[in-house]
Design a protein around this motif. Sequence first.
Motif, PDB file in Angstrom:
ATOM      1  N   PHE A 129       1.293  -3.223   1.614  1.00 20.30           N
ATOM      2  CA  PHE A 129       2.328  -2.661   2.469  1.00 20.30           C
ATOM      3  C   PHE A 129       3.026  -3.778   3.243  1.00 20.30           C
ATOM      4  CE2 PHE A 129      -0.874   0.603   1.837  1.00 20.30           C
ATOM      5  CZ  PHE A 129      -0.103   1.690   1.447  1.00 20.30           C
ATOM      6  N   ASN A 147       4.338  -9.007  -1.937  1.00 23.04           N
ATOM      7  CA  ASN A 147       3.565  -8.322  -0.897  1.00 23.04           C
ATOM      8  C   ASN A 147       2.562  -9.293  -0.284  1.00 23.04           C
ATOM      9  OD1 ASN A 147       0.617  -7.731  -1.839  1.00 23.04           O
ATOM     10  ND2 ASN A 147       1.858  -7.277  -3.648  1.00 23.04           N
ATOM     11  N   ASP A 167       4.134  -2.277  -7.295  1.00 22.27           N
ATOM     12  CA  ASP A 167       5.173  -1.535  -6.589  1.00 22.27           C
ATOM     13  C   ASP A 167       5.937  -2.394  -5.587  1.00 22.27           C
ATOM     14  OD1 ASP A 167       3.144  -1.899  -4.774  1.00 22.27           O
ATOM     15  OD2 ASP A 167       2.795   0.235  -4.388  1.00 22.27           O
ATOM     16  N   ARG A 171       8.572  -0.871  -2.657  1.00 18.31           N
ATOM     17  CA  ARG A 171       8.341  -1.054  -1.222  1.00 18.31           C
ATOM     18  C   ARG A 171       9.490  -1.857  -0.604  1.00 18.31           C
ATOM     19  NH1 ARG A 171       3.300   0.781  -0.101  1.00 18.31           N
ATOM     20  NH2 ARG A 171       1.706   0.607  -1.734  1.00 18.31           N
ATOM     21  N   GLN A 174      12.561   0.413  -0.237  1.00 15.91           N
ATOM     22  CA  GLN A 174      12.362   1.361   0.847  1.00 15.91           C
ATOM     23  C   GLN A 174      12.591   0.711   2.201  1.00 15.91           C
ATOM     24  OE1 GLN A 174       8.350   2.881   1.254  1.00 15.91           O
ATOM     25  NE2 GLN A 174       9.095   4.839   2.017  1.00 15.91           N
ATOM     26  N   ARG A 175      12.196  -0.563   2.347  1.00 13.14           N
ATOM     27  CA  ARG A 175      12.316  -1.254   3.634  1.00 13.14           C
ATOM     28  C   ARG A 175      13.667  -1.960   3.793  1.00 13.14           C
ATOM     29  NH1 ARG A 175       8.843  -3.784   7.278  1.00 13.14           N
ATOM     30  NH2 ARG A 175       7.460  -2.016   6.847  1.00 13.14           N
TER      31      ARG A 175
END
Length: 322
Positions: A129, A147, A167, A171, A174-175
């Motif tokens: 994340f 990441n 992913d 991620r 999305q950010r």
Amino acid sequence: MTPHPQDLSLRAARALVRRAVDKAEQLGLRGGVAVVGASGALITASRLDHGGPGGMARARSKAWIAATQQIPSSEHLRRMTTLPAPIADGFVRVSPEAVFPGAGGIPVRDEDGVVVAGVAASGATVSPFLPEGVAPEVVSADGQPANPEDLLIAYALGVPYAGQHGDDLARWTQRFGDLVVPPGDSLGMRPAPPASRQPELAWARDLADRVLAEAGRRGLLISVAVTDRGGDPIQQDRMDDAPAGGVEVALGTAAAAARFGCPSELPAQWYGAAVTGLHPVPVLAVPGGLPLPEDGRIVGGIGVGGANPATCAALLREVVKP
């Protein structure tokens, strides 16, 4: 030439962990890094300051999978999800170190391509994340989304970044939406200076180093663990060719000393042998662990395992003097 394989040396394993810690500090990340030998026994592990409990255990589990199954733990996870549940559950039951089969563990190979260890990271902000407020440059490698967790391991191993979680782009989108970071501005794989803002880890490493040095002078092969006051490890080390079981003994006695604030053998004398089952943190109530006080309060515990308990206790008393 011996036919019996050897794990990665403690010196080499510590170098891997130090590189990961350097990169974590540069990127502002907090968590733990573990190296497990191909034998399945932990070699070394370090937790950055404010890394939070639990991360070291997750890192160790993923490193164990990578070392013993000789594949990235992401591939192991993929395989487990394609198997019927009874088979996947059975694997964990007979492989208790694989209790956290997450992605991110990578095998470590020698010059002949033989797997000698596995390495992984996890913790408070060491995960796939993207931490709150993180700059896009930090989680970018050569202009591509990355990441935090996989960055640390790729940097430690000195290999090109390759996302293990599958992913990174999702991620990132999305950010950051469709933001593009030029390769020259990516910080993910940029050289990191030696970590210098980890006083708790430096304290734990110094204690472990002193124990290892004294053990060497006495001709002992041992493991050592330094924990926080809750019994979660900050630093763990196993000397080359030291008994594998000493790893758990060192951590168990350190946790007993830290959680009860006394030498590790006393809780069993006070409460009986059942005391070892009272806490979610495994404790071992035998000689070999001492509490670590500072300014009138217990701040951690230290334990030694792999030799006679009385010998381990005497070794500690020489290093950790009142």
